[in-house]
Design a protein around this motif. Structure first.
Motif, PDB file in Angstrom:
ATOM      1  N   GLU A 117       0.783  -1.329   0.119  1.00 17.42           N
ATOM      2  CA  GLU A 117      -0.028   0.234   0.026  1.00 17.42           C
ATOM      3  C   GLU A 117       0.793   1.045  -0.028  1.00 17.42           C
ATOM      4  OE1 GLU A 117      -3.201   2.238  -0.395  1.00 17.42           O
ATOM      5  OE2 GLU A 117      -3.286   0.051  -0.451  1.00 17.42           O
ATOM      6  N   ASP A 118       1.954   1.067   0.720  1.00 16.52           N
ATOM      7  CA  ASP A 118       2.880   2.546   0.901  1.00 16.52           C
ATOM      8  C   ASP A 118       3.432   2.749  -0.358  1.00 16.52           C
ATOM      9  OD1 ASP A 118       2.009   2.719   3.648  1.00 16.52           O
ATOM     10  OD2 ASP A 118       3.856   1.987   4.246  1.00 16.52           O
ATOM     11  N   VAL A 119       3.924   1.808  -1.123  1.00 16.91           N
ATOM     12  CA  VAL A 119       4.685   1.970  -2.207  1.00 16.91           C
ATOM     13  C   VAL A 119       3.569   2.593  -3.315  1.00 16.91           C
ATOM     14  CG1 VAL A 119       5.806   0.840  -4.074  1.00 16.91           C
ATOM     15  CG2 VAL A 119       6.809   0.553  -1.864  1.00 16.91           C
ATOM     16  N   LEU A 120       2.666   1.805  -3.405  1.00 17.45           N
ATOM     17  CA  LEU A 120       1.597   1.947  -4.607  1.00 17.45           C
ATOM     18  C   LEU A 120       0.908   3.218  -4.457  1.00 17.45           C
ATOM     19  CD1 LEU A 120       0.068  -1.437  -4.842  1.00 17.45           C
ATOM     20  CD2 LEU A 120       1.802  -0.670  -6.404  1.00 17.45           C
ATOM     21  N   SER A 121       0.611   3.727  -3.160  1.00 20.01           N
ATOM     22  CA  SER A 121       0.141   4.896  -2.977  1.00 20.01           C
ATOM     23  C   SER A 121       0.962   6.287  -3.307  1.00 20.01           C
ATOM     24  CB  SER A 121      -0.456   5.102  -1.602  1.00 20.01           C
ATOM     25  OG  SER A 121      -1.537   4.052  -1.328  1.00 20.01           O
ATOM     26  N   ALA A 122       2.219   5.824  -3.206  1.00 25.46           N
ATOM     27  CA  ALA A 122       3.392   7.038  -3.586  1.00 25.46           C
ATOM     28  C   ALA A 122       3.391   7.254  -4.778  1.00 25.46           C
ATOM     29  CB  ALA A 122       4.554   6.548  -2.784  1.00 25.46           C
ATOM     30  N   LEU A 123       3.241   6.260  -5.716  1.00 24.43           N
ATOM     31  CA  LEU A 123       3.432   6.388  -7.161  1.00 24.43           C
ATOM     32  C   LEU A 123       2.455   7.273  -7.701  1.00 24.43           C
ATOM     33  CD1 LEU A 123       3.912   2.571  -8.107  1.00 24.43           C
ATOM     34  CD2 LEU A 123       5.516   4.655  -8.351  1.00 24.43           C
ATOM     35  N   PRO A 124       2.566   8.011  -8.817  1.00 23.12           N
ATOM     36  CA  PRO A 124       1.501   8.858  -9.602  1.00 23.12           C
ATOM     37  C   PRO A 124       0.834   8.065 -10.430  1.00 23.12           C
ATOM     38  CG  PRO A 124       3.660   8.820 -10.742  1.00 23.12           C
ATOM     39  CD  PRO A 124       4.095   8.001  -9.689  1.00 23.12           C
ATOM     40  N   ASP A 125      -0.463   8.736 -10.469  1.00 19.69           N
ATOM     41  CA  ASP A 125      -1.656   7.987 -11.353  1.00 19.69           C
ATOM     42  C   ASP A 125      -1.046   7.565 -12.667  1.00 19.69           C
ATOM     43  OD1 ASP A 125      -2.968   8.721  -9.467  1.00 19.69           O
ATOM     44  OD2 ASP A 125      -4.275  10.196 -10.383  1.00 19.69           O
ATOM     45  N   GLY A 126      -1.527   6.395 -13.125  1.00 23.44           N
ATOM     46  CA  GLY A 126      -1.164   5.931 -14.273  1.00 23.44           C
ATOM     47  C   GLY A 126       0.358   5.078 -14.376  1.00 23.44           C
ATOM     48  N   ALA A 127       1.011   5.038 -13.329  1.00 26.77           N
ATOM     49  CA  ALA A 127       2.250   4.666 -13.254  1.00 26.77           C
ATOM     50  C   ALA A 127       2.223   2.846 -13.287  1.00 26.77           C
ATOM     51  CB  ALA A 127       2.839   4.634 -11.818  1.00 26.77           C
ATOM     52  N   LEU A 128       3.427   2.595 -13.985  1.00 33.49           N
ATOM     53  CA  LEU A 128       3.376   0.971 -14.316  1.00 33.49           C
ATOM     54  C   LEU A 128       4.235   0.037 -13.310  1.00 33.49           C
ATOM     55  CD1 LEU A 128       3.016  -1.564 -16.151  1.00 33.49           C
ATOM     56  CD2 LEU A 128       4.881  -0.735 -17.521  1.00 33.49           C
ATOM     57  N   VAL A 129       3.920  -0.921 -12.771  1.00 36.27           N
ATOM     58  CA  VAL A 129       4.510  -1.743 -11.823  1.00 36.27           C
ATOM     59  C   VAL A 129       4.754  -3.101 -12.832  1.00 36.27           C
ATOM     60  CG1 VAL A 129       4.905  -3.034  -9.925  1.00 36.27           C
ATOM     61  CG2 VAL A 129       3.836  -0.815  -9.609  1.00 36.27           C
ATOM     62  N   VAL A 130       6.051  -3.467 -12.846  1.00 34.36           N
ATOM     63  CA  VAL A 130       6.670  -4.652 -13.496  1.00 34.36           C
ATOM     64  C   VAL A 130       7.120  -5.642 -12.329  1.00 34.36           C
ATOM     65  CG1 VAL A 130       7.713  -5.563 -15.517  1.00 34.36           C
ATOM     66  CG2 VAL A 130       6.797  -3.353 -15.710  1.00 34.36           C
ATOM     67  N   ASN A 131       6.551  -6.655 -12.389  1.00 36.22           N
ATOM     68  CA  ASN A 131       7.213  -7.502 -11.169  1.00 36.22           C
ATOM     69  C   ASN A 131       7.766  -8.731 -11.942  1.00 36.22           C
ATOM     70  OD1 ASN A 131       8.021  -8.993  -9.007  1.00 36.22           O
ATOM     71  ND2 ASN A 131       5.952  -9.324  -8.010  1.00 36.22           N
ATOM     72  N   VAL A 132       9.027  -8.845 -11.996  1.00 31.77           N
ATOM     73  CA  VAL A 132       9.800 -10.201 -12.288  1.00 31.77           C
ATOM     74  C   VAL A 132      10.771 -10.784 -11.330  1.00 31.77           C
ATOM     75  CG1 VAL A 132       9.797  -9.204 -14.799  1.00 31.77           C
ATOM     76  CG2 VAL A 132      11.956  -8.635 -13.392  1.00 31.77           C
ATOM     77  N   ALA A 133      10.465 -10.396  -9.992  1.00 30.53           N
ATOM     78  CA  ALA A 133      11.092 -10.803  -8.946  1.00 30.53           C
ATOM     79  C   ALA A 133      10.455 -12.187  -8.418  1.00 30.53           C
ATOM     80  CB  ALA A 133      11.275  -9.878  -7.787  1.00 30.53           C
ATOM     81  N   ARG A 134       9.715 -12.173  -7.415  1.00 26.35           N
ATOM     82  CA  ARG A 134       8.786 -13.337  -7.078  1.00 26.35           C
ATOM     83  C   ARG A 134       7.560 -12.789  -6.380  1.00 26.35           C
ATOM     84  NH1 ARG A 134      12.313 -16.000  -8.809  1.00 26.35           N
ATOM     85  NH2 ARG A 134      13.241 -17.856  -7.805  1.00 26.35           N
ATOM     86  N   GLY A 135       6.570 -13.489  -6.475  1.00 21.78           N
ATOM     87  CA  GLY A 135       5.063 -13.029  -6.176  1.00 21.78           C
ATOM     88  C   GLY A 135       4.841 -12.307  -4.862  1.00 21.78           C
TER      89      GLY A 135
END
Length: 307
Positions: free
Chosen positions: A207-225
């Motif tokens: 929640e903290d990380v996602l809320s800090a991102l601007p609207d429309g930002a893209l999160v790409v996860n290639v690490a671990r779920g």
């Protein structure tokens, strides 16, 4: 110097790829489902898929090194018996994972998923997409894979912000620490998550990380779920505030009725970061190098655990 060595690989495919070995080296097959073929196996290469759950079997034979076919080794220490030296597959998957990362990022930034969906209905519909050029991209987790991703991003004329567990500098400049995330996140367009899974990184993208991102930002996860909080991902993507490109999920495999599948701003691939034609020859090359190290009584490469 050692003049004899027994090496186990899980199948004939890898055995053939390893090819000719020095005199005194014997290659045997062991898929962990049958009894060990020898009482002593100096170098053990477990199966790539499904091998982790049976890693305890390496304790059934005398051995010098267990060579994983994966880069990640989260949870492995709890599965290994005492007295094991364990190496990960650094140098094998970085390039393929970086390729997929770039593919997912470009697909999301240029709307390729929309085009595929439109093709299914014969719909000609164009619109502007954000693209990759001039974007500010954060690489969250800067190791071998992170640098390989950066190598491929830079020709696209992006600004790269690098973040690791601790701040440091290298030949490309400053690498921020995770403590700097609150200040950095509001100014980035894309976050590429490539951190190892540890107690410190579990749920990091929440929640903290996602809320800090601007609207429309893209999160790409290639690490671990589990590096990401799935509930938070669903919530922000459902609201349309954040877009997602995921090669890994939690849970995994992702159930067919999971809400992430139905969101138009979410692109999912089934954990195939390292699954390319580059894996087999690179894995074979690593096995050959480890054979040479053991024959010369040298320290093997990529040791990450000693139990």
């Amino acid at each position: 110097m050692t003049d004899s060595l027994i090496v186990s690989v899980p199948d004939a495919r890898l055995a053939n790829a390893v090819g000719d070995v020095p005199a005194g080296v014997e290659i045997v097959e062991w898929d962990f489902q049958s009894d060990p073929p020898r009482e002593r196996i100096d170098l053990i290469v477990p199966p790539y898929m499904g091998g982790s759950s049976r890693l305890g079997r390496v304790g059934e034979v005398e051995n010098r090194l267990v060579q994983s076919q994966s880069i990640g080794y989260d949870g492995v220490e709890e599965l290994l018996p005492a007295g094991i030296t364990f190496a990960n597959a650094s140098t094998v998957h970085e390039t393929a994972t970086a390729e997929l990362t770039l593919a997912l990022t470009l697909a999301a930034q240029r709307g390729l998923a929309d085009f595929v969906r439109n093709a299914e209905t014969g719909t000609w519909k164009s619109r502007m997409h954000p693209g990759l050029a001039d974007r500010r991209v954060m690489i969250l987790g800067y190791g071998g894979v992170g640098r390989a991703i950066e190598d491929r991003l830079l020709p696209f004329e992006v600004s790269v912000v690098r973040v690791a567990s601790k701040p440091r500098s290298d030949d490309r400049g400053h690498i921020y620490g995770v403590e700097d995330l609150p200040e950095l996140l509001p100014d980035v367009d894309i976050v590429i998550v490539v951190t190892p899974l540890t107690p410190a990184t579990t749920g990091l993208v929440g929640e903290d990380v996602l809320s800090a991102l601007p609207d429309g930002a893209l999160v790409v996860n290639v690490a671990r779920g589990p590096v990401a909080d799935t509930d938070a991902l669903v919530r922000h993507a459902t609201e349309g505030r954040i877009r997602l490109a995921l090669d890994v999920t939690d849970p995994e495999p992702l159930p067919a009725d999971h809400p992430l599948w139905s969101l138009p701003n979410v692109l999912i691939s089934p954990h195939v970061g390292g699954a390319s034609g580059a894996m087999l020859p690179r894995m074979a090359a690593l096995v050959r190098r480890q054979i040479d190290h053991l024959l010369a009584d040298e320290e093997p490469e990529n040791i990450v655990l000693r139990t």
